[in-house]
Design an enzyme around this catalytic site. Structure first.
Site, PDB file in Angstrom:
ATOM      1  CE  LYS A  33      -1.612   1.433   4.014  1.00 35.10           C
ATOM      2  NZ  LYS A  33      -1.597   2.950   3.577  1.00 35.10           N
ATOM      3  CG  ASN A  34       2.413   2.717   3.852  1.00 30.32           C
ATOM      4  OD1 ASN A  34       1.720   2.908   3.456  1.00 30.32           O
ATOM      5  ND2 ASN A  34       3.072   2.428   4.929  1.00 30.32           N
ATOM      6  NE  ARG A 107       0.803  12.063   7.470  1.00 31.24           N
ATOM      7  CZ  ARG A 107       1.131  13.074   7.862  1.00 31.24           C
ATOM      8  NH1 ARG A 107      -0.137  13.608   8.323  1.00 31.24           N
ATOM      9  NH2 ARG A 107       1.888  13.537   8.256  1.00 31.24           N
ATOM     10  CG  ASP A 131      -3.885   5.693   9.316  1.00 33.10           C
ATOM     11  OD1 ASP A 131      -4.673   5.344   9.326  1.00 33.10           O
ATOM     12  OD2 ASP A 131      -3.131   5.005   9.352  1.00 33.10           O
ATOM     13  CG  ASP A 319       3.271   1.525   9.647  1.00 36.41           C
ATOM     14  OD1 ASP A 319       2.271   2.048  10.270  1.00 36.41           O
ATOM     15  OD2 ASP A 319       2.880   1.465   8.309  1.00 36.41           O
TER      16      ASP A 319
HETATM   17  C1  UD1 Z   1       4.375   6.580   6.392  1.00 34.63           C
HETATM   18  C2  UD1 Z   1       3.331   5.511   6.609  1.00 34.63           C
HETATM   19  C3  UD1 Z   1       3.501   4.885   7.653  1.00 34.63           C
HETATM   20  C4  UD1 Z   1       4.420   4.789   8.469  1.00 34.63           C
HETATM   21  C5  UD1 Z   1       5.573   6.060   8.469  1.00 34.63           C
HETATM   22  C6  UD1 Z   1       6.319   5.825   9.879  1.00 34.63           C
HETATM   23  C7  UD1 Z   1       2.466   5.898   4.281  1.00 34.63           C
HETATM   24  C8  UD1 Z   1       1.271   6.173   3.454  1.00 34.63           C
HETATM   25  N1  UD1 Z   1       2.526   6.251   5.591  1.00 34.63           N
HETATM   26  O1  UD1 Z   1       3.848   7.505   6.787  1.00 34.63           O
HETATM   27  O2  UD1 Z   1       2.612   3.889   7.089  1.00 34.63           O
HETATM   28  O3  UD1 Z   1       4.234   4.394   9.749  1.00 34.63           O
HETATM   29  O4  UD1 Z   1       5.469   6.097   7.620  1.00 34.63           O
HETATM   30  O5  UD1 Z   1       7.032   5.024   8.660  1.00 34.63           O
HETATM   31  O6  UD1 Z   1       3.104   5.231   3.552  1.00 34.63           O
HETATM   32  N2  UD1 Z   1       7.224  14.305  11.225  1.00 34.63           N
HETATM   33  C9  UD1 Z   1       6.818  15.561  11.232  1.00 34.63           C
HETATM   34  N3  UD1 Z   1       6.526  16.271  10.216  1.00 34.63           N
HETATM   35  C10 UD1 Z   1       6.642  16.138   8.851  1.00 34.63           C
HETATM   36  C11 UD1 Z   1       6.981  14.746   8.853  1.00 34.63           C
HETATM   37  C12 UD1 Z   1       6.523  13.875  10.078  1.00 34.63           C
HETATM   38  O7  UD1 Z   1       7.422  16.165  12.518  1.00 34.63           O
HETATM   39  O8  UD1 Z   1       6.527  16.918   8.070  1.00 34.63           O
HETATM   40  C13 UD1 Z   1       6.868  13.013  11.831  1.00 34.63           C
HETATM   41  C14 UD1 Z   1       5.468  12.644  12.025  1.00 34.63           C
HETATM   42  O9  UD1 Z   1       4.999  13.266  13.012  1.00 34.63           O
HETATM   43  C15 UD1 Z   1       6.133  11.002  12.641  1.00 34.63           C
HETATM   44  C16 UD1 Z   1       7.430  10.628  11.980  1.00 34.63           C
HETATM   45  O10 UD1 Z   1       7.820  12.328  11.468  1.00 34.63           O
HETATM   46  O11 UD1 Z   1       6.055  11.040  14.862  1.00 34.63           O
HETATM   47  C17 UD1 Z   1       6.997  10.171  11.186  1.00 34.63           C
HETATM   48  O12 UD1 Z   1       6.364  10.352  10.192  1.00 34.63           O
HETATM   49  P1  UD1 Z   1       6.354  10.174   8.605  1.00 34.63           P
HETATM   50  O13 UD1 Z   1       7.689   8.819   8.666  1.00 34.63           O
HETATM   51  O14 UD1 Z   1       6.143  11.359   7.994  1.00 34.63           O
HETATM   52  O15 UD1 Z   1       5.357   8.829   8.334  1.00 34.63           O
HETATM   53  P2  UD1 Z   1       4.068   8.738   7.211  1.00 34.63           P
HETATM   54  O16 UD1 Z   1       4.804   9.411   5.813  1.00 34.63           O
HETATM   55  O17 UD1 Z   1       3.365  10.220   7.376  1.00 34.63           O
END
Ligand code: UD1
Length: 430
Positions: A33-34, A107, A131, A319
């Protein structure tokens, strides 16, 4: 693709799991999915027809298809073996908008921001939902794109980004965010000059995305490492690609057989994408071996507890954590799970407690004391992985577990009930 309405892809709202059967047999893991969602977003970078194979038929893919349609693309499924191909036709002109009605539902749609900016030099994307596990800011996405020359303002719930030209830059991420890495990467491929992303996320899904981008004419090196270098190109073209297998779905089957005991083969699963998890499960008492066809797994009736900290790849993925907590609920001893990525990701623990689990949480730690057996209960899925974890718990529990709000599970799993039933479990969707 008869899927504009996500509900049409998740015709069930409850899963009824009756525990007690050891799992036996072969299950095929679907496409990630991701990765699939990001490959679809990447198609926005260039006009033409794309054929993607192994894309899972899940609600989030249907929603991303609708996001692409809103920009003017045509998206449809075409029969293929063993799973249908997703065909995306991207016109010469696209509308650089991702509307609120779609973005608020998932998201991952925020990853259209980078490609729309790269291709159109403007983007209007609603602020994301998704989520329900704590605040999930996008500050790193925005500051990285700003460094490439984009300007941002928030208007009526939309992020509005514009630029005259994107110019390559050296960008150091505070944290290896998956989404920020992807958005910056997809804008940088069409920027002028060289972009270096330091402290980039290294997830296999990012390497998959880079492979597609390079097929499309981009020049990305260092994918899968903390430093990625992107030499911007003037133009890109459509390409075909096959998505990698889903390591989170694979982890679900591993936890499921860990809970029930048994012997299964997970066809197409890739050990190299989840080496740390396989090592942990080995410490717990499972035997896992891999070959080119997938993973073979043998689990005794009761495993030993271990501690599990989540970390960015190649660490234990956040995850996987809900499945690990479900599994640790009935292992011998005490396991401490530390969630280092998402602060609010323990809501499902209350549901596991309703099944008799002995779990204490304190900030981002969960102390899980294994009990002999959980007992089936009515429980609620708060998100995709939390829902799947309740199914895993139900498989080992005494009696029936009724998982409501199970449409969340269909966001990320193609026929979870059918696949588990194929392994001898008693799981009914209704
Ligand atoms: C993606 C995955 C999700 C997985 C996550 C971490 C998809 C669709 N989703 O989510 O399933 O759990 O990676 O492996 O691929 N953060 C900030 N600022 C930002 C961006 C992120 O503070 O601009 C923080 C987030 O709040 C979180 C951490 O960084 O605490 C990790 O987030 P991120 O790696 O960006 O996850 P996603 O891309 O949202």
């Amino acid at each position: 693709m008869s899927n504009s309405d996500p509900a049409s892809m998740s015709p069930f709202s409850r899963l009824i799991v009756t525990g007690g059967q050891p799992l036996e047999g072969v299950v095929r893991v679907g496409g990630a999915k991701n990765s699939a969602l990001k490959l679809m977003a990447a198609a926005l970078l260039a006009e033409g027809t794309y054929r993607f194979c192994n894309i899972p038929q899940i609600t989030d893919v249907a929603l991303m298809a609708d996001v692409l349609r809103a920009t003017g693309c045509a998206v449809r499924w075409e029969d293929a073996d063993p799973t249908p191909d997703l065909i995306i036709e991207v016109p010469a002109e696209i509308e650089p908008v991702a509307p609120y009605e779609l973005v608020e539902k998932f998201r991952a749609s925020i990853v259209v921001l980078g490609p729309l900016l790269g291709r159109c030099h403007e983007a209007r994307v609603a602020l994301p939902g998704g989520d329900d596990f704590g605040p999930r800011p996008i500050d790193m996405h925005v500051s990285g794109l700003r460094e490439l020359g984009a300007e941002f303002e928030t208007v009526h719930g939309y992020i509005q980004a514009t630029t005259d030209r994107l110019v390559g830059s050296r960008i150091k991420l505070d944290f290896p965010s998956v989404g920020a890495t992807e958005n910056i990467l997809m804008a940088a491929v069409l920027a002028e000059g060289v972009t270096v992303i330091e402290n980039a996320a290294r997830e296999p899904e990012i390497a998959d995305l880079c492979e597609l981008l390079n097929k499309m004419g981009a020049n990305v090196i260092g994918s899968g490492s903390p430093t990625m270098t992107i030499d911007g190109v003037g133009e890109m073209h459509a390409a075909d690609h096959c998505v990698i297998p889903d390591r989170v779905e694979t982890a679900t089957y591993l936890a499921a057989v860990g809970t029930t005991g048994g012997e299964i083969t997970i066809k197409d699963a890739r050990h190299e994408h989840m080496a740390m998890l396989c090592e942990k499960l080995g410490e717990m008492g499972m035997r896992i071996s891999s070959d080119a066809d997938g993973l073979w797994v043998l689990a005794p009736t009761r495993l030993r507890s271990v501690d599990c900290p989540t970390l960015p790849y190649p660490g234990l993925a956040t995850d996987f954590m809900p499945f690990l907590v479900a599994l640790l609920s009935t292992t011998e001893g005490v396991g401490i799970v530390t969630e280092n990525l998402f602060a609010g990701r323990f809501r499902y623990v209350d549901e596991l407690r309703r099944m008799g689990a002995d779990i204490r949480t304190d900030t981002h730690h969960a102390v899980v004391r294994g009990v002999d057996r959980l007992s089936g209960a009515p429980v609620k899925a708060h998100d995709i992985r939390a829902g799947a974890a309740l199914v895993v718990a139900g498989l080992g529990a005494e009696g029936s577990t009724i998982v409501s709000d199970a449409q969340h599970i269909a966001r990320g799993y193609e026929d979870l009930a059918g696949k588990l039933s194929g392994l001898g479990a008693d799981v009914v969707a209704e």
